[in-house]
Design a protein around this motif. Structure first.
Motif, short mmCIF file in Angstrom:
data_model
loop_
_atom_site.label_atom_id
_atom_site.label_comp_id
_atom_site.label_asym_id
_atom_site.label_seq_id
_atom_site.Cartn_x
_atom_site.Cartn_y
_atom_site.Cartn_z
N SER A 100 0.82 -1.21 0.00
CA SER A 100 0.00 0.00 0.00
C SER A 100 0.85 1.26 0.00
N CYS A 101 0.21 2.31 -0.45
CA CYS A 101 0.85 3.59 -0.62
C CYS A 101 -0.25 4.61 -0.31
N MET A 102 -0.19 5.24 0.81
CA MET A 102 -1.29 6.10 1.25
C MET A 102 -0.81 7.51 1.56
N THR A 103 -1.66 8.50 1.31
CA THR A 103 -1.37 9.86 1.72
C THR A 103 -2.01 10.06 3.10
N ASP A 104 -1.19 10.41 4.08
CA ASP A 104 -1.71 10.63 5.44
C ASP A 104 -2.13 12.08 5.60
N LEU A 105 -3.35 12.27 6.05
CA LEU A 105 -3.86 13.62 6.35
C LEU A 105 -3.96 13.69 7.87
N VAL A 106 -3.00 14.35 8.47
CA VAL A 106 -2.87 14.25 9.93
C VAL A 106 -3.33 15.52 10.63
N SER A 107 -4.27 15.37 11.55
CA SER A 107 -4.74 16.50 12.36
C SER A 107 -4.34 16.26 13.81
N ILE A 108 -3.80 17.29 14.44
CA ILE A 108 -3.46 17.19 15.87
C ILE A 108 -4.56 17.94 16.63
N THR A 109 -5.24 17.23 17.52
CA THR A 109 -6.38 17.83 18.23
C THR A 109 -6.26 17.54 19.73
N PRO A 110 -6.94 18.34 20.54
CA PRO A 110 -6.87 18.04 21.99
C PRO A 110 -7.60 16.75 22.35
N ARG A 111 -8.59 16.37 21.56
CA ARG A 111 -9.33 15.12 21.81
C ARG A 111 -9.97 14.69 20.50
N LEU A 112 -10.54 13.48 20.47
CA LEU A 112 -11.21 13.03 19.25
C LEU A 112 -12.59 13.66 19.19
N PHE A 141 -0.98 18.40 8.87
CA PHE A 141 0.05 18.21 7.84
C PHE A 141 -0.26 16.98 6.99
N ILE A 142 0.32 16.99 5.78
CA ILE A 142 0.14 15.87 4.86
C ILE A 142 1.45 15.10 4.83
N GLY A 143 1.36 13.78 4.95
CA GLY A 143 2.58 12.98 4.95
C GLY A 143 2.44 11.79 4.00
N PHE A 144 3.57 11.19 3.69
CA PHE A 144 3.56 9.99 2.85
C PHE A 144 3.53 8.78 3.77
N GLY A 145 2.58 7.89 3.56
CA GLY A 145 2.46 6.72 4.42
C GLY A 145 2.06 5.49 3.64
N ALA A 173 -6.06 7.54 0.83
CA ALA A 173 -5.79 8.59 1.81
C ALA A 173 -6.23 8.09 3.19
N ALA A 174 -5.45 8.44 4.20
CA ALA A 174 -5.79 8.04 5.56
C ALA A 174 -5.94 9.30 6.41
N SER A 175 -7.14 9.48 6.98
CA SER A 175 -7.34 10.61 7.89
C SER A 175 -6.90 10.16 9.26
N ILE A 176 -5.88 10.79 9.77
CA ILE A 176 -5.33 10.38 11.07
C ILE A 176 -5.52 11.53 12.06
N ILE A 177 -6.14 11.21 13.18
CA ILE A 177 -6.28 12.24 14.22
C ILE A 177 -5.43 11.81 15.40
N VAL A 178 -4.46 12.65 15.75
CA VAL A 178 -3.60 12.36 16.90
C VAL A 178 -4.08 13.25 18.03
#
Ligand SMILES: Nc1ncnc2c1ncn2[C@@H]1O[C@H](COP(=O)(O)OP(=O)(O)OP(=O)(O)O)[C@@H](O)[C@H]1O
Ligand SMILES: [K+]
Length: 258
Positions: free
Chosen positions: A13-25, A38-42, A98-103
């Motif tokens: 797999s080859c995914m574009t990570d769409l990463v959001s940093i939030t205080p909570r989900l 930020f957008i990352g390669f994942g 694309a992977a929406s990632i919430i940290v």
């Protein structure tokens, strides 16, 4: 690279990570403020391929991305990392994965430096939320002899100075000492001292209990979590063995879970 002779070929797999940093989900349908995006390669396959390539392997990736900007950027990323893209195809029939990632700030980590080494990589001090060690570990790391709660406070303060957010130094029957960036004055959290039968595994019982409270009772103060963890670890020292001495939920006072 000669595409006929790759040493490492990854089909994956080859995914574009769409990463959001939030205080909570966010809850379903809720919009919340984040602090960073930020957008990352994942993607697992691509990650492995790029790691192998950066170590010097002659690599080729076999995958398909969309005929879109994410896909174009990913192919460019492979090229920058010296990965052969002869077998990376593009299609108009689907979008690049694309992977929406919430940290969120609620994913908290505990680091236990056991067995301790004096020259611990400094990154370990800064990368965890809770740095938990016993008396001898604190001593090896800081050089401060730890024989009392006030010594533990001094060692804890040194660990804070090295970048820790929050330090717990466990002290056997004396409970533990807590110091944090937020509240740098060392606080002794005493416990009900019991006659120990076998202290083996007490530290792990304590850390396991703390992880449980961090995950399931995040609304509790750290001091309250530590008091409850002290109690659970004190049960473990009253029986022989390690895991055999760890209490089950049903065997503990139920107000520990309120
Ligand atoms: N005699 C005791 N009475 C009450 N609680 C105890 C006693 N001994 C240990 N504990 C509890 O267990 C926790 C961890 O103990 P300790 O500091 O001895 O860990 P440790 O040295 O890492 O243990 P081990 O290496 O044997 O697993 C203490 O913070 C305390 O909560
Ligand atoms: K035990």
């Amino acid at each position: 690279m000669d595409p006929a002779s790759p040493q490492v070929v990854v089909v994956g797999s080859c995914m574009t990570d769409l990463v959001s940093i939030t205080p909570r989900l966010p809850r379903a349908g809720e919009t919340i403020h984040g602090s960073k995006f930020f957008i990352g390669f994942g993607g697992k396959g691509a990650n492995q391929c790029i790691q192998a390539s950066r170590l010097g392997a002659c690599t080729a990736m076999v995958c398909k991305v969309g005929d879109d900007s994410f896909g174009n950027n990913y192919i460019e990323n492979f090229r920058k990392n010296d990965v052969c893209t002869d077998f990376v195809f593009q299609t108009g029939a689907a979008a690049t994965g694309a992977a929406s990632i919430i940290v969120n700030a609620e994913v908290r980590t505990i680091f236990n430096p056991a067995p301790a080494v004096a020259d611990l990589d400094p990154a370990f001090y800064t990368h965890s939320d809770v740095f938990c060690c016993n008396e001898s570990e604190a001593e090896i790391l800081t050089g401060v002899q730890v024989k009392s709660p006030s010594d533990a406070g001094a060692a804890g303060s040194e660990l804070l100075a090295r970048g820790c957010q929050l330090v717990l130094v466990t002290l056997g029957g004396e409970g533990c000492v807590i110091v944090s960036k937020e509240d740098p004055k060392p606080k002794h959290i005493a416990t009900h001292k019991v006659k120990a039968v076998d202290t083996t595994g007490a530290g792990d019982s304590f850390i396991g209990a703390l992880a449980f409270f961090l995950a399931h009772y995040p609304q509790l103060s750290m001091e309250e979590m530590v008091k409850r963890s002290n109690h659970i670890a004190s049960v473990s020292v009253q029986a022989a063995g390690t895991q055999t001495s760890y209490p089950h939920r049903k065997d503990l006072p139920q107000d520990i879970f309120s």
